[in-house]
Design a protein around this motif. Structure first.
Motif, mmCIF file in Angstrom:
data_model
loop_
_atom_site.group_PDB
_atom_site.id
_atom_site.type_symbol
_atom_site.label_atom_id
_atom_site.label_comp_id
_atom_site.label_asym_id
_atom_site.label_seq_id
_atom_site.Cartn_x
_atom_site.Cartn_y
_atom_site.Cartn_z
ATOM 1 N N ILE A 58 0.849 -1.194 0.000
ATOM 2 C CA ILE A 58 0.000 0.000 0.000
ATOM 3 C C ILE A 58 0.882 1.241 0.000
ATOM 4 N N PRO A 59 0.764 2.100 -1.016
ATOM 5 C CA PRO A 59 1.647 3.271 -1.115
ATOM 6 C C PRO A 59 1.079 4.516 -0.443
ATOM 7 N N SER A 60 1.982 5.418 -0.151
ATOM 8 C CA SER A 60 1.604 6.734 0.364
ATOM 9 C C SER A 60 2.682 7.710 -0.089
ATOM 10 N N TYR A 61 2.268 8.943 -0.400
ATOM 11 C CA TYR A 61 3.196 9.901 -0.983
ATOM 12 C C TYR A 61 3.233 11.215 -0.223
ATOM 13 N N ALA A 62 4.393 11.835 -0.267
ATOM 14 C CA ALA A 62 4.498 13.205 0.206
ATOM 15 C C ALA A 62 3.843 14.105 -0.839
ATOM 16 N N ASP A 63 3.468 15.296 -0.425
ATOM 17 C CA ASP A 63 2.828 16.230 -1.358
ATOM 18 C C ASP A 63 3.719 16.507 -2.567
ATOM 19 N N SER A 64 5.022 16.492 -2.346
ATOM 20 C CA SER A 64 5.958 16.820 -3.427
ATOM 21 C C SER A 64 5.907 15.817 -4.576
ATOM 22 N N GLY A 65 5.500 14.588 -4.265
ATOM 23 C CA GLY A 65 5.492 13.561 -5.301
ATOM 24 C C GLY A 65 4.116 13.084 -5.701
ATOM 25 N N GLU A 66 3.110 13.515 -4.990
ATOM 26 C CA GLU A 66 1.740 13.074 -5.264
ATOM 27 C C GLU A 66 1.360 13.398 -6.702
ATOM 28 N N GLY A 67 0.933 12.364 -7.424
ATOM 29 C CA GLY A 67 0.519 12.553 -8.809
ATOM 30 C C GLY A 67 1.653 12.508 -9.819
ATOM 31 N N ARG A 68 2.888 12.557 -9.357
ATOM 32 C CA ARG A 68 4.042 12.524 -10.268
ATOM 33 C C ARG A 68 4.894 11.275 -10.074
ATOM 34 N N PHE A 69 4.998 10.813 -8.830
ATOM 35 C CA PHE A 69 5.858 9.682 -8.508
ATOM 36 C C PHE A 69 5.008 8.443 -8.234
ATOM 37 N N THR A 70 5.600 7.281 -8.526
ATOM 38 C CA THR A 70 4.937 6.022 -8.223
ATOM 39 C C THR A 70 5.929 5.093 -7.543
ATOM 40 N N ASN A 85 7.975 10.870 -12.704
ATOM 41 C CA ASN A 85 7.439 11.463 -13.922
ATOM 42 C C ASN A 85 7.329 12.973 -13.750
ATOM 43 N N SER A 86 7.263 13.673 -14.875
ATOM 44 C CA SER A 86 7.092 15.141 -14.845
ATOM 45 C C SER A 86 8.085 15.772 -13.882
ATOM 46 N N THR A 87 9.332 15.405 -14.034
ATOM 47 C CA THR A 87 10.349 15.873 -13.098
ATOM 48 C C THR A 87 10.541 17.385 -13.167
ATOM 49 N N ARG A 88 10.962 17.925 -12.033
ATOM 50 C CA ARG A 88 11.221 19.364 -11.906
ATOM 51 C C ARG A 88 12.640 19.555 -11.401
ATOM 52 N N THR A 89 13.158 20.748 -11.569
ATOM 53 C CA THR A 89 14.531 20.985 -11.120
ATOM 54 C C THR A 89 14.659 20.814 -9.606
ATOM 55 N N ASP A 90 13.576 21.047 -8.880
ATOM 56 C CA ASP A 90 13.664 20.883 -7.423
ATOM 57 C C ASP A 90 13.554 19.436 -6.987
ATOM 58 N N ASP A 91 13.475 18.510 -7.943
ATOM 59 C CA ASP A 91 13.586 17.083 -7.628
ATOM 60 C C ASP A 91 15.048 16.646 -7.553
ATOM 61 N N THR A 92 15.960 17.537 -7.914
ATOM 62 C CA THR A 92 17.381 17.222 -7.842
ATOM 63 C C THR A 92 17.784 16.947 -6.408
ATOM 64 N N ALA A 93 18.363 15.767 -6.171
ATOM 65 C CA ALA A 93 18.724 15.354 -4.811
ATOM 66 C C ALA A 93 19.386 13.991 -4.854
ATOM 67 N N MET A 94 19.953 13.604 -3.724
ATOM 68 C CA MET A 94 20.358 12.226 -3.522
ATOM 69 C C MET A 94 19.129 11.490 -3.021
ATOM 70 N N TYR A 95 18.803 10.378 -3.668
ATOM 71 C CA TYR A 95 17.635 9.591 -3.293
ATOM 72 C C TYR A 95 18.077 8.333 -2.557
ATOM 73 N N TYR A 96 17.420 8.075 -1.430
ATOM 74 C CA TYR A 96 17.770 6.955 -0.571
ATOM 75 C C TYR A 96 16.599 5.984 -0.439
ATOM 76 N N CYS A 97 16.939 4.715 -0.412
ATOM 77 C CA CYS A 97 15.985 3.662 -0.121
ATOM 78 C C CYS A 97 16.094 3.335 1.368
ATOM 79 N N ALA A 98 14.976 3.059 2.004
ATOM 80 C CA ALA A 98 14.986 2.749 3.425
ATOM 81 C C ALA A 98 13.945 1.689 3.748
ATOM 82 N N ALA A 99 14.134 1.033 4.882
ATOM 83 C CA ALA A 99 13.204 -0.006 5.316
ATOM 84 C C ALA A 99 13.011 0.062 6.823
ATOM 85 N N ARG A 100 11.806 -0.289 7.256
ATOM 86 C CA ARG A 100 11.509 -0.424 8.676
ATOM 87 C C ARG A 100 11.560 -1.898 9.044
#
Length: 126
Positions: A58-70, A85-100
């Motif tokens: 079951i997914p959940s998104y931050a507002d920054s990715g809602e409707g653009r990220f899957t 999808n529909s990337t923006r310049t403010d998506d520039t970042a280091m992306y990390y995978c995490a687990a609980r």
């Protein structure tokens, strides 16, 4: 899940798409029973949650990715993905995978996740 390895980062023009992959390894069966997520950290900013997915998918998104990220899991490959999808310049970042350790997710707070990958860099140009 004990070890997480991200891949798929790179450069993309604004408006383009990119798919990030997180390969998970650890105790047998743990991938399907743990909440996992994608986070990002831009230069000079705090790490923030982008999307999370429960052990059952079951997914959940931050507002920054809602409707653009899957975010989604491939249970046959023990991999998790983030489609940008529909990337923006403010998506520039280091992306990390995490687990609980737990199967249920408890929001996008960094502190609620126990295991982290090393990150993959995404650069979105104008």
């Amino acid at each position: 899940v004990v070890q997480l390895v991200e891949s798929g980062g790179g450069s993309v023009e604004a408006g383009g798409s990119l798919t990030l992959t997180c390969a998970a390894s650890g105790a047998p069966g743990s991938f399907a029973t743990q909440c996992m997520g994608w986070f990002r950290q831009a230069a000079g900013k705090d790490r923030e949650g982008v999307a999370i997915i429960s052990g059952s998918g079951i997914p959940s998104y931050a507002d920054s990715g809602e409707g653009r990220f899957t975010i989604y899991k491939d249970f046959t490959k023990n991999k998790m993905y983030l489609r940008l999808n529909s990337t923006r310049t403010d998506d520039t970042a280091m992306y990390y995978c995490a687990a609980r350790r737990l199967s249920s997710c408890s929001g996008l707070a960094v502190s609620t996740f126990d295991y982290w990958g090393q990150g993959t860099q995404v650069f979105v140009s104008a």
